[in-house]
Design a protein around this motif. Structure first.
Motif, mmCIF file in Angstrom:
data_model
loop_
_atom_site.group_PDB
_atom_site.id
_atom_site.type_symbol
_atom_site.label_atom_id
_atom_site.label_comp_id
_atom_site.label_asym_id
_atom_site.label_seq_id
_atom_site.Cartn_x
_atom_site.Cartn_y
_atom_site.Cartn_z
ATOM 1 N N LEU A 1 0.806 -1.216 0.000
ATOM 2 C CA LEU A 1 0.000 0.000 0.000
ATOM 3 C C LEU A 1 0.841 1.269 0.000
ATOM 4 O O LEU A 1 0.330 2.353 -0.301
ATOM 5 N N ALA A 2 2.124 1.153 0.323
ATOM 6 C CA ALA A 2 2.987 2.333 0.353
ATOM 7 C C ALA A 2 3.094 3.012 -1.006
ATOM 8 O O ALA A 2 3.412 4.200 -1.078
ATOM 9 N N SER A 3 2.808 2.293 -2.091
ATOM 10 C CA SER A 3 2.808 2.935 -3.414
ATOM 11 C C SER A 3 1.815 4.088 -3.468
ATOM 12 O O SER A 3 2.028 5.048 -4.213
ATOM 13 N N ASN A 4 0.730 4.002 -2.714
ATOM 14 C CA ASN A 4 -0.222 5.118 -2.670
ATOM 15 C C ASN A 4 0.431 6.381 -2.135
ATOM 16 O O ASN A 4 0.090 7.490 -2.557
ATOM 17 N N ASP A 5 1.364 6.231 -1.197
ATOM 18 C CA ASP A 5 2.064 7.388 -0.638
ATOM 19 C C ASP A 5 3.151 7.889 -1.586
ATOM 20 O O ASP A 5 3.253 9.090 -1.845
ATOM 21 N N TYR A 6 3.939 6.973 -2.088
ATOM 22 C CA TYR A 6 5.031 7.373 -2.969
ATOM 23 C C TYR A 6 4.520 8.001 -4.268
ATOM 24 O O TYR A 6 5.173 8.869 -4.841
ATOM 25 N N ARG A 7 3.376 7.544 -4.743
ATOM 26 C CA ARG A 7 2.839 8.022 -6.013
ATOM 27 C C ARG A 7 1.729 9.067 -5.844
ATOM 28 O O ARG A 7 1.128 9.492 -6.828
ATOM 29 N N LYS A 8 1.453 9.493 -4.632
ATOM 30 C CA LYS A 8 0.307 10.364 -4.378
ATOM 31 C C LYS A 8 0.351 11.650 -5.204
ATOM 32 O O LYS A 8 -0.649 12.029 -5.840
ATOM 33 N N ALA A 9 1.476 12.346 -5.199
ATOM 34 C CA ALA A 9 1.554 13.615 -5.920
ATOM 35 C C ALA A 9 1.331 13.418 -7.419
ATOM 36 O O ALA A 9 0.592 14.186 -8.056
ATOM 37 N N ALA A 10 1.955 12.382 -7.983
ATOM 38 C CA ALA A 10 1.782 12.113 -9.413
ATOM 39 C C ALA A 10 0.345 11.724 -9.728
ATOM 40 O O ALA A 10 -0.241 12.198 -10.721
ATOM 41 N N ASN A 11 -0.247 10.872 -8.901
ATOM 42 C CA ASN A 11 -1.629 10.444 -9.143
ATOM 43 C C ASN A 11 -2.600 11.600 -8.995
ATOM 44 O O ASN A 11 -3.546 11.752 -9.788
ATOM 45 N N ASP A 12 -2.394 12.428 -7.975
ATOM 46 C CA ASP A 12 -3.277 13.583 -7.778
ATOM 47 C C ASP A 12 -3.204 14.533 -8.967
ATOM 48 O O ASP A 12 -4.208 15.113 -9.380
ATOM 49 N N ALA A 13 -2.008 14.696 -9.518
ATOM 50 C CA ALA A 13 -1.847 15.577 -10.671
ATOM 51 C C ALA A 13 -2.624 15.055 -11.875
ATOM 52 O O ALA A 13 -3.246 15.833 -12.616
ATOM 53 N N ILE A 14 -2.589 13.751 -12.077
ATOM 54 C CA ILE A 14 -3.345 13.157 -13.188
ATOM 55 C C ILE A 14 -4.838 13.369 -12.996
ATOM 56 O O ILE A 14 -5.545 13.835 -13.896
ATOM 57 N N TYR B 1 -10.697 6.408 -13.318
ATOM 58 C CA TYR B 1 -9.249 6.256 -13.324
ATOM 59 C C TYR B 1 -8.671 5.973 -11.943
ATOM 60 O O TYR B 1 -7.661 5.289 -11.826
ATOM 61 N N LYS B 2 -9.301 6.527 -10.900
ATOM 62 C CA LYS B 2 -8.697 6.411 -9.571
ATOM 63 C C LYS B 2 -8.442 4.961 -9.156
ATOM 64 O O LYS B 2 -7.359 4.648 -8.644
ATOM 65 N N PRO B 3 -9.385 4.031 -9.334
ATOM 66 C CA PRO B 3 -9.082 2.635 -8.974
ATOM 67 C C PRO B 3 -7.907 2.055 -9.752
ATOM 68 O O PRO B 3 -7.231 1.142 -9.266
ATOM 69 N N LEU B 4 -7.648 2.573 -10.963
ATOM 70 C CA LEU B 4 -6.532 2.083 -11.763
ATOM 71 C C LEU B 4 -5.197 2.619 -11.250
ATOM 72 O O LEU B 4 -4.161 1.969 -11.393
ATOM 73 N N LEU B 5 -5.240 3.805 -10.654
ATOM 74 C CA LEU B 5 -4.029 4.415 -10.128
ATOM 75 C C LEU B 5 -3.703 3.938 -8.721
ATOM 76 O O LEU B 5 -2.559 3.997 -8.284
ATOM 77 N N ASP B 6 -4.718 3.489 -7.998
ATOM 78 C CA ASP B 6 -4.555 3.063 -6.613
ATOM 79 C C ASP B 6 -3.928 1.676 -6.504
ATOM 80 O O ASP B 6 -3.960 0.874 -7.446
ATOM 81 N N VAL B 7 -3.407 1.398 -5.310
ATOM 82 C CA VAL B 7 -3.283 0.011 -4.838
ATOM 83 C C VAL B 7 -4.221 -0.100 -3.645
ATOM 84 O O VAL B 7 -4.331 0.828 -2.842
ATOM 85 N N ARG B 8 -4.942 -1.202 -3.558
ATOM 86 C CA ARG B 8 -5.942 -1.390 -2.520
ATOM 87 C C ARG B 8 -5.802 -2.792 -1.933
ATOM 88 O O ARG B 8 -5.394 -3.727 -2.638
ATOM 89 N N PRO B 9 -6.177 -2.947 -0.660
ATOM 90 C CA PRO B 9 -6.080 -4.274 -0.046
ATOM 91 C C PRO B 9 -6.791 -5.355 -0.842
ATOM 92 O O PRO B 9 -6.294 -6.483 -0.947
ATOM 93 N N GLU B 10 -7.947 -5.020 -1.414
ATOM 94 C CA GLU B 10 -8.698 -6.042 -2.136
ATOM 95 C C GLU B 10 -7.950 -6.532 -3.380
ATOM 96 O O GLU B 10 -8.147 -7.672 -3.820
ATOM 97 N N TYR B 11 -7.068 -5.695 -3.948
ATOM 98 C CA TYR B 11 -6.291 -6.142 -5.104
ATOM 99 C C TYR B 11 -5.278 -7.206 -4.677
ATOM 100 O O TYR B 11 -5.222 -8.294 -5.261
ATOM 101 N N LEU B 12 -4.465 -6.871 -3.694
ATOM 102 C CA LEU B 12 -3.459 -7.834 -3.241
ATOM 103 C C LEU B 12 -4.105 -9.087 -2.678
ATOM 104 O O LEU B 12 -3.645 -10.209 -2.940
ATOM 105 N N ASN B 13 -5.185 -8.922 -1.913
ATOM 106 C CA ASN B 13 -5.873 -10.086 -1.355
ATOM 107 C C ASN B 13 -6.407 -11.002 -2.452
ATOM 108 O O ASN B 13 -6.474 -12.227 -2.274
ATOM 109 N N ALA B 14 -6.786 -10.402 -3.593
ATOM 110 C CA ALA B 14 -7.245 -11.221 -4.718
ATOM 111 C C ALA B 14 -6.126 -12.131 -5.207
ATOM 112 O O ALA B 14 -6.373 -13.268 -5.629
#
Length: 360
Positions: free
Chosen positions: A285-298, A310-323
């Motif tokens: 989930l740390a990718s959400n922090d490292y990429r926050k500025a870039a994702n927010d800009a998009i 687009y937001k779900p495509l840019l995010d990482v979420r627990p349900e993705y990894l759990n899948a």
């Protein structure tokens, strides 16, 4: 992923923004959902040890070492902090370095060598160390051995020289052919470049989602394909075998945004090494922090209705990894079976991997 689904992450990778508040190198002990918690007698007394680089150039150090009364921390051979079994210190005024390393030395037991997780480069936003985590039996994953990143096509000459000094010897490119052609990797001199295309031959992900729910489903389906798709099994086999066989590390694996295909590579590696599930999830989930500025800009440049998709495509979420872990259980029965039957990593190779990458 095919072009439609990758559009968001491809666009994201074109923005290079430094993240100020990056997660520290840290660890905690929690039960794994796919197996029991293991207890052991590690020679490393630290249950917590973290290094966090601040925007002002200072470093915050925290530690907790059971069964010891005194801890010293050295940088560049000099003691820069000391205290009792538990402590915190802020260290500044250190000379410039590619990476500032700190040696956590307890009064008794084995010490740790740690740095801030983020590797600051001009051409990436999500280049970080895979190590610095505590396992369920009290061992620690070494830092400076395995790196994970977003795309490398924007690396500068300074970046490449820095990676050469950090002894990056092997680069695994997890991207599709279209991505590799459009944004070809730049790799440090002397490094071996290996294509490990996670979605090679996949006929899925042909259309762009039209709703947020469709976007979430696409990401979940993509995670499952990483685990059980033929391209995914082959690619992650290459990565694991490359790490296990490479005695001249460091090894780097990456995709476009450094969050999905790279995220599963790192999650499965940490899980194989015995890192607890909560720690693995936090790293993912740390990718959400490292990429926050870039994702927010998009997202700020998109109409609200498009941004919601687009937001779900840019995010990482627990349900993705759990899948991904659910797919491991569904298709292989257990994580150990996934390693052996899916990736061809047998008990001997796993033992060697742990011997090479763990301390304690």
């Amino acid at each position: 992923m095919k072009k439609a689904l990758l559009a968001a992450t491809v666009v994201a990778s074109t923005l290079t923004v430094a993240v100020v508040a990056a997660p520290a190198a840290s660890a905690s002990g929690w039960d794994l959902p796919w197996g029991g918690r293991h207890h052991g007698n590690s020679s490393v007394p630290f249950t917590e040890a973290t290094v966090t680089a601040g925007a002002d150039g200072a470093y915050t150090l925290k530690w907790n070492a059971r069964g010891t009364k005194r801890v010293e921390i050295r940088a560049n051979g000099k003691v820069v902090a000391k205290g009792g079994a538990q402590g915190e210190a802020v260290v500044g005024g250190l000379p410039a370095a590619d990476r500032q390393w700190f040696d956590f030395e307890p009064e008794r037991g084995e010490g740790l060598r740690l740095a801030d997780r983020l590797i600051k480069l001009e051409g990436t936003t999500n280049f970080r160390d895979a190590g610095g985590y505590r396992t369920t039996n009290g061992q620690w994953v070494k830092m400076g051995e395995i790196y994970r990143s977003d795309a490398l096509n924007k690396l500068t000459e300074n970046d490449l020289a820095k990676l050469q000094r950090l002894r990056v010897k092997t680069v695994f490119d997890l991207r599709m052919e279209s991505e590799r052609t459009t944004d070809a990797d730049k790799v440090p001199a002397g490094a071996r470049y290996v294509v490990a295309d996670v979605f090679a031959g996949s006929g899925s992900f042909q259309t762009m989602p039209k709703t947020p729910d469709e976007a979430v489903k696409a990401m979940v389906d993509a995670e499952k394909a990483m685990v059980s798709g033929e391209g995914g099994k082959k690619a992650y086999t290459q990565v694991f075998e490359g790490i296990e066989r490479d005695r001249n590390r460091s090894v780097l694996f990456h995709c476009t945004a450094g969050k999905d295909r790279t995220g599963w590579a790192n999650a499965s590696l940490l899980t194989a090494l015995g890192v607890p599930s909560e720690t693995v999830m936090a790293d993912y989930l740390a990718s959400n922090d490292y990429r926050k500025a870039a994702n927010d800009a998009i997202l700020s440049h998109l109409p609200a209705s498009h941004a919601a998709v687009y937001k779900p495509l840019l995010d990482v979420r627990p349900e993705y990894l759990n899948a991904g872990y659910d797919e491991v259980t569904a298709k292989f029965g257990s994580f150990d079976a996934y390693l052996e039957d899916g990736l061809g990593i047998d008990g001997r190779e796993l033992k060697q991997l742990k011997k090479d990458l763990l301390v304690g």
